[in-house]
Design an enzyme around this catalytic site. Sequence first.
Site, PDB file in Angstrom:
ATOM      1  N   HIS A 155     -11.176   8.748   9.506  1.00  0.00           N
ATOM      2  CA  HIS A 155     -10.824   7.332   9.358  1.00  0.00           C
ATOM      3  C   HIS A 155     -10.134   6.768  10.596  1.00  0.00           C
ATOM      4  O   HIS A 155     -10.426   5.660  11.004  1.00  0.00           O
ATOM      5  CB  HIS A 155      -9.904   7.206   8.140  1.00  0.00           C
ATOM      6  CG  HIS A 155      -9.579   5.798   7.764  1.00  0.00           C
ATOM      7  ND1 HIS A 155     -10.552   4.871   7.453  1.00  0.00           N
ATOM      8  CD2 HIS A 155      -8.384   5.160   7.616  1.00  0.00           C
ATOM      9  CE1 HIS A 155      -9.969   3.720   7.140  1.00  0.00           C
ATOM     10  NE2 HIS A 155      -8.668   3.860   7.249  1.00  0.00           N
ATOM     11  N   HIS A 215      -9.463   9.654   5.448  1.00  0.00           N
ATOM     12  CA  HIS A 215      -9.195   8.852   4.256  1.00  0.00           C
ATOM     13  C   HIS A 215      -9.733   9.610   3.052  1.00  0.00           C
ATOM     14  O   HIS A 215     -10.840  10.122   3.094  1.00  0.00           O
ATOM     15  CB  HIS A 215      -9.869   7.476   4.379  1.00  0.00           C
ATOM     16  CG  HIS A 215      -9.262   6.475   3.464  1.00  0.00           C
ATOM     17  ND1 HIS A 215      -9.446   6.517   2.100  1.00  0.00           N
ATOM     18  CD2 HIS A 215      -8.445   5.432   3.695  1.00  0.00           C
ATOM     19  CE1 HIS A 215      -8.770   5.528   1.544  1.00  0.00           C
ATOM     20  NE2 HIS A 215      -8.148   4.854   2.492  1.00  0.00           N
ATOM     21  N   GLU A 225       0.851  -1.198   0.000  1.00  0.00           N
ATOM     22  CA  GLU A 225       0.000   0.000   0.000  1.00  0.00           C
ATOM     23  C   GLU A 225       0.879   1.238   0.000  1.00  0.00           C
ATOM     24  O   GLU A 225       2.102   1.144   0.166  1.00  0.00           O
ATOM     25  CB  GLU A 225      -0.926  -0.005   1.227  1.00  0.00           C
ATOM     26  CG  GLU A 225      -2.018  -1.055   1.102  1.00  0.00           C
ATOM     27  CD  GLU A 225      -3.105  -0.888   2.155  1.00  0.00           C
ATOM     28  OE1 GLU A 225      -3.749   0.166   2.190  1.00  0.00           O
ATOM     29  OE2 GLU A 225      -3.296  -1.821   2.950  1.00  0.00           O
ATOM     30  N   ARG A 263      -1.696   9.981   2.332  1.00  0.00           N
ATOM     31  CA  ARG A 263      -3.142  10.123   2.519  1.00  0.00           C
ATOM     32  C   ARG A 263      -3.591  11.563   2.782  1.00  0.00           C
ATOM     33  O   ARG A 263      -4.598  12.012   2.246  1.00  0.00           O
ATOM     34  CB  ARG A 263      -3.564   9.307   3.737  1.00  0.00           C
ATOM     35  CG  ARG A 263      -4.253   8.061   3.380  1.00  0.00           C
ATOM     36  CD  ARG A 263      -4.637   7.272   4.575  1.00  0.00           C
ATOM     37  NE  ARG A 263      -4.658   5.883   4.132  1.00  0.00           N
ATOM     38  CZ  ARG A 263      -4.915   4.867   4.919  1.00  0.00           C
ATOM     39  NH1 ARG A 263      -5.150   5.046   6.189  1.00  0.00           N
ATOM     40  NH2 ARG A 263      -4.935   3.648   4.439  1.00  0.00           N
ATOM     41  N   ARG A 274      -0.485   7.905  10.274  1.00  0.00           N
ATOM     42  CA  ARG A 274      -0.342   6.443  10.383  1.00  0.00           C
ATOM     43  C   ARG A 274       0.000   5.827   9.042  1.00  0.00           C
ATOM     44  O   ARG A 274      -0.592   6.163   8.019  1.00  0.00           O
ATOM     45  CB  ARG A 274      -1.666   5.862  10.882  1.00  0.00           C
ATOM     46  CG  ARG A 274      -1.713   4.355  10.908  1.00  0.00           C
ATOM     47  CD  ARG A 274      -3.091   3.873  11.327  1.00  0.00           C
ATOM     48  NE  ARG A 274      -4.066   4.097  10.289  1.00  0.00           N
ATOM     49  CZ  ARG A 274      -4.705   3.125   9.638  1.00  0.00           C
ATOM     50  NH1 ARG A 274      -4.473   1.870   9.922  1.00  0.00           N
ATOM     51  NH2 ARG A 274      -5.593   3.413   8.707  1.00  0.00           N
TER      52      ARG A 274
HETATM   53  C1  FAD Z   1     -13.016   0.792   6.697  1.00  0.00           C
HETATM   54  C2  FAD Z   1     -11.738   0.622   7.470  1.00  0.00           C
HETATM   55  C3  FAD Z   1     -10.694  -0.099   6.915  1.00  0.00           C
HETATM   56  C4  FAD Z   1      -9.509  -0.272   7.638  1.00  0.00           C
HETATM   57  N1  FAD Z   1      -8.529  -1.063   7.111  1.00  0.00           N
HETATM   58  C5  FAD Z   1      -7.444  -1.340   7.881  1.00  0.00           C
HETATM   59  C6  FAD Z   1      -6.463  -2.272   7.415  1.00  0.00           C
HETATM   60  O1  FAD Z   1      -6.581  -2.844   6.331  1.00  0.00           O
HETATM   61  N2  FAD Z   1      -5.405  -2.538   8.232  1.00  0.00           N
HETATM   62  C7  FAD Z   1      -5.242  -1.939   9.440  1.00  0.00           C
HETATM   63  O2  FAD Z   1      -4.255  -2.211  10.125  1.00  0.00           O
HETATM   64  N3  FAD Z   1      -6.166  -1.054   9.897  1.00  0.00           N
HETATM   65  C8  FAD Z   1      -7.259  -0.760   9.158  1.00  0.00           C
HETATM   66  N4  FAD Z   1      -8.188   0.111   9.638  1.00  0.00           N
HETATM   67  C9  FAD Z   1      -8.033   0.661  10.997  1.00  0.00           C
HETATM   68  C10 FAD Z   1      -8.313  -0.442  12.025  1.00  0.00           C
HETATM   69  O3  FAD Z   1      -9.364  -1.252  11.571  1.00  0.00           O
HETATM   70  C11 FAD Z   1      -8.668   0.124  13.399  1.00  0.00           C
HETATM   71  O4  FAD Z   1      -7.823   1.165  13.757  1.00  0.00           O
HETATM   72  C12 FAD Z   1      -8.549  -0.975  14.457  1.00  0.00           C
HETATM   73  O5  FAD Z   1      -9.271  -2.109  14.045  1.00  0.00           O
HETATM   74  C13 FAD Z   1      -9.048  -0.479  15.801  1.00  0.00           C
HETATM   75  O6  FAD Z   1      -9.127  -1.587  16.671  1.00  0.00           O
HETATM   76  P1  FAD Z   1      -9.607  -1.364  18.173  1.00  0.00           P
HETATM   77  O7  FAD Z   1      -9.681  -2.718  18.775  1.00  0.00           O
HETATM   78  O8  FAD Z   1      -8.783  -0.345  18.818  1.00  0.00           O
HETATM   79  O9  FAD Z   1     -11.066  -0.710  18.029  1.00  0.00           O
HETATM   80  P2  FAD Z   1     -12.425  -1.318  17.466  1.00  0.00           P
HETATM   81  O10 FAD Z   1     -12.190  -2.445  16.541  1.00  0.00           O
HETATM   82  O11 FAD Z   1     -13.247  -0.198  16.970  1.00  0.00           O
HETATM   83  O12 FAD Z   1     -13.114  -1.906  18.762  1.00  0.00           O
HETATM   84  C14 FAD Z   1     -13.634  -1.063  19.772  1.00  0.00           C
HETATM   85  C15 FAD Z   1     -14.596  -1.871  20.596  1.00  0.00           C
HETATM   86  O13 FAD Z   1     -14.976  -1.149  21.759  1.00  0.00           O
HETATM   87  C16 FAD Z   1     -16.385  -1.250  21.930  1.00  0.00           C
HETATM   88  N5  FAD Z   1     -16.772  -0.110  22.763  1.00  0.00           N
HETATM   89  C17 FAD Z   1     -16.667   1.207  22.477  1.00  0.00           C
HETATM   90  N6  FAD Z   1     -17.081   1.942  23.532  1.00  0.00           N
HETATM   91  C18 FAD Z   1     -17.452   1.064  24.502  1.00  0.00           C
HETATM   92  C19 FAD Z   1     -17.978   1.202  25.803  1.00  0.00           C
HETATM   93  N7  FAD Z   1     -18.231   2.400  26.350  1.00  0.00           N
HETATM   94  N8  FAD Z   1     -18.263   0.094  26.519  1.00  0.00           N
HETATM   95  C20 FAD Z   1     -18.051  -1.149  25.984  1.00  0.00           C
HETATM   96  N9  FAD Z   1     -17.562  -1.338  24.742  1.00  0.00           N
HETATM   97  C21 FAD Z   1     -17.266  -0.240  24.018  1.00  0.00           C
HETATM   98  C22 FAD Z   1     -16.910  -1.272  20.518  1.00  0.00           C
HETATM   99  O14 FAD Z   1     -18.218  -1.767  20.443  1.00  0.00           O
HETATM  100  C23 FAD Z   1     -15.890  -2.223  19.875  1.00  0.00           C
HETATM  101  O15 FAD Z   1     -16.202  -3.552  20.180  1.00  0.00           O
HETATM  102  C24 FAD Z   1      -9.366   0.314   8.922  1.00  0.00           C
HETATM  103  C25 FAD Z   1     -10.401   1.071   9.449  1.00  0.00           C
HETATM  104  C26 FAD Z   1     -11.580   1.217   8.744  1.00  0.00           C
HETATM  105  C27 FAD Z   1     -12.687   2.024   9.347  1.00  0.00           C
END
Ligand code: FAD
Length: 502
Positions: free
Chosen positions: A332, A228, A114, A277, A367
Site C-alpha cells: 500500500h 493494507h 480512522e 494496520r 504511517r
Molecule cells: C487506494 C489508496 C488509498 C489511499 N488513501 C489515502 C488517504 O485517504 N489519505 C492519505 O493521506 N493517503 C492515502 N493514500 C496514500 C497516498 O494516496 C499516497 O501516498 C500519495 O498520494 C502519494 O503521492 P505522490 O505525489 O508522492 O505520488 P503519486 O500520487 O503516486 O504520484 C507520482 C507521480 O509520478 C509519476 N511518475 C512516476 N515515475 C515517473 C517517471 N519516471 N517520470 C515521470 N513521471 C513519473 C506518476 O505517473 C505520478 O504522476 C492512499 C493510497 C492508495 C493506493
Amino acid sequence: MQERDTDLLVVGSGIAGCAAALAGARAGADVTLATKASQPEDSTSYWAQGGVAVSRGDPEAFKQDIIAASDGLADPEAVDVLVSEADEAVRDVFVDTLDVDFDENGEAPDYGREAAHSEARILHVDASTGKHVLAPFLNHLQDHDRVEVLEDTAALDLVTHEGRVHGAMLERDGELVPCYAGATVLATGGIGACYQRSTNPPTSTGDGIAMAALAGADVEDMEYVQFHPTAFAGEDAADQGTFLLSEAVRGEGALLRNGEGERFMPDYHADAELAPRDVVARAVKDERERTGEVTLDVSPLDFAGEFPDLQAECENRGVDPANGIPVAPAEHFLCGGIDVDTEGRASLDRLFAVGECARTGVHGANRLASTSLLEGLVFGLRAGEAAAGFEAERVEAPELLDSDPDLPESFAAEKFVRLRRVMDEFAGIERTPEDLTRAAGVLRRLKGEIDAYTRTRTSRSLYELRGACVSALLVTRAAAENEQSRGCHHIADEEGAAVDAD
Ligand SMILES: Cc1cc2nc3c(=O)[nH]c(=O)nc-3n(C[C@H](O)[C@H](O)[C@H](O)COP(=O)(O)OP(=O)(O)OC[C@H]3O[C@@H](n4cnc5c(N)ncnc54)[C@H](O)[C@@H]3O)c2cc1C
C-alpha cells in the site's frame, strides 16, 4: 520533443509534484512538470479515499498519534513541521486556491476518524478525496503561466555532473531529450509495482528512488513497506487488479471472518478489527493460509448507503457484498525513500524529493492513516520554494540509446512477473533473513540482465523494470540489515515467530 532548459524540473504529477510545482511557480521559477501520467488516474494520489488529516487546533495530540503509529521511530522535527503547517497548507491550497468542497456536517467540517487517530480530524470528500483534490490541482497548473505540464513524458535518468544534479533525460513517444534544470524535484510516488497485489496504480514503479540511488543519493528506511489488510481478493483480482476496502469500512463496524466463518481479530489484538494496520495485515495473511480465505462481513452497517462506490465496484466484479467480500493484504505505501531534510533537499546538490518517494522521517516504521496527502502537500510546498531560484546549466548529458520500437513489451512484462513473485514470497509482510538473502540473489541477477539490455536497446518499460528492480533490491537490503521487528517491518524466524526488538 526538444531539448529544454528550465529553472525547476518537477518529475511526477501526484499531490507532491503538484505542490512543488505550485510553490516553485509562486516563488518566481519557470517550472517544467514532467509526468508519465497521461490522466489523473495514473497517480496514486487520485485513488486516496479517507482524506487529509489536520490538527484541528490540537497539534500535540496529532503529533503523538503520528509518533505512536511510527512505532516511536518518526523524526520529531519533521513531525513538528508537518503538523504545525498542516492546517494553513490545506486552507491555502485546497480551500482557497482549488476551491475543494470538503464534506460538512451542518456548517462545520465533517471530520472523519480512522484507526490510531485519537480524535476525528480527517477532512474528506465522500470516500474519494484524492480525485477531488488532484483533478482541480492539475487543471490549476495547466492554466498557470509559469508552469508547463508535459504529460506522458517519463524521466529515465538524472543528468549529473561533479556531484550536482542538472535535470533529467526525458522520454516521450520513444524520443529521448535532456531537460536541463536549475534544480530537480523527484515526486514519482511509491513502489506498488514490486508486488503482485498492490493498491497503487501500475505507474508506481519506484523510478525516482532508483534514479536517485543510482546517481549516489542516500536512500533510507526502505524496509518499512506498509501492507493494507483489506484489498479486494475476488477471483478476478489477479487479472483485473485489486482495489482498497478502506479502514473506514471497519471503522463503521465491518468484521473480518475466516474461511470457517469465525471472527478472529479479537484473538489477535484488544482493538480487534481496528488494531494497527500491520497487526491486522499479518492476522489476515495467517487466517487465509490456515482456513483458505478471509471475508469482510459488512452486514453490521449500511454498506451500500455509506460506501456506494465500493458497493458498485464489488458488483462489477461479480461479488454481492451482502455475502461477505473476499479480502487479502496488499502492498500500500512505502514509508522510506530518498533521504531528505525538512525542505525536501536530498544528499546530492540541487536534487529534491517529495511525497511517497521521499523519506522525510514523518512515518518512521509505520504511517498513520491519512497523513500522506498531507505530507506531499506540506513538504511539496516547502521543497518547491527551496528549489526555486537556481538557473539551468548545460553539462554533458548521459548517452542513452534511442528507444527501440522493436523491443517486445513482453520482455519487461515477463521479468516483472519474476520480480513480483520473489518480492511476494521472500520480502512481503513477514521476512526471514534466509528469504531476504534468496530474494537479493535473484534480484541481483535480474538487475544484471536489465543492465545488459539497456546497453544495447531501450524502452520506457525497460526503465520501469529497472526502477522496480533497484527499489526491490533496496527493500531487501534494508530489511536484511535491520534485525528488529518494528512497525511494518516484521522479521520472523524460520517457524514464523516474530523476532522482536529487545
Ligand atoms: C487506494 C489508496 C488509498 C489511499 N488513501 C489515502 C488517504 O485517504 N489519505 C492519505 O493521506 N493517503 C492515502 N493514500 C496514500 C497516498 O494516496 C499516497 O501516498 C500519495 O498520494 C502519494 O503521492 P505522490 O505525489 O508522492 O505520488 P503519486 O500520487 O503516486 O504520484 C507520482 C507521480 O509520478 C509519476 N511518475 C512516476 N515515475 C515517473 C517517471 N519516471 N517520470 C515521470 N513521471 C513519473 C506518476 O505517473 C505520478 O504522476 C492512499 C493510497 C492508495 C493506493
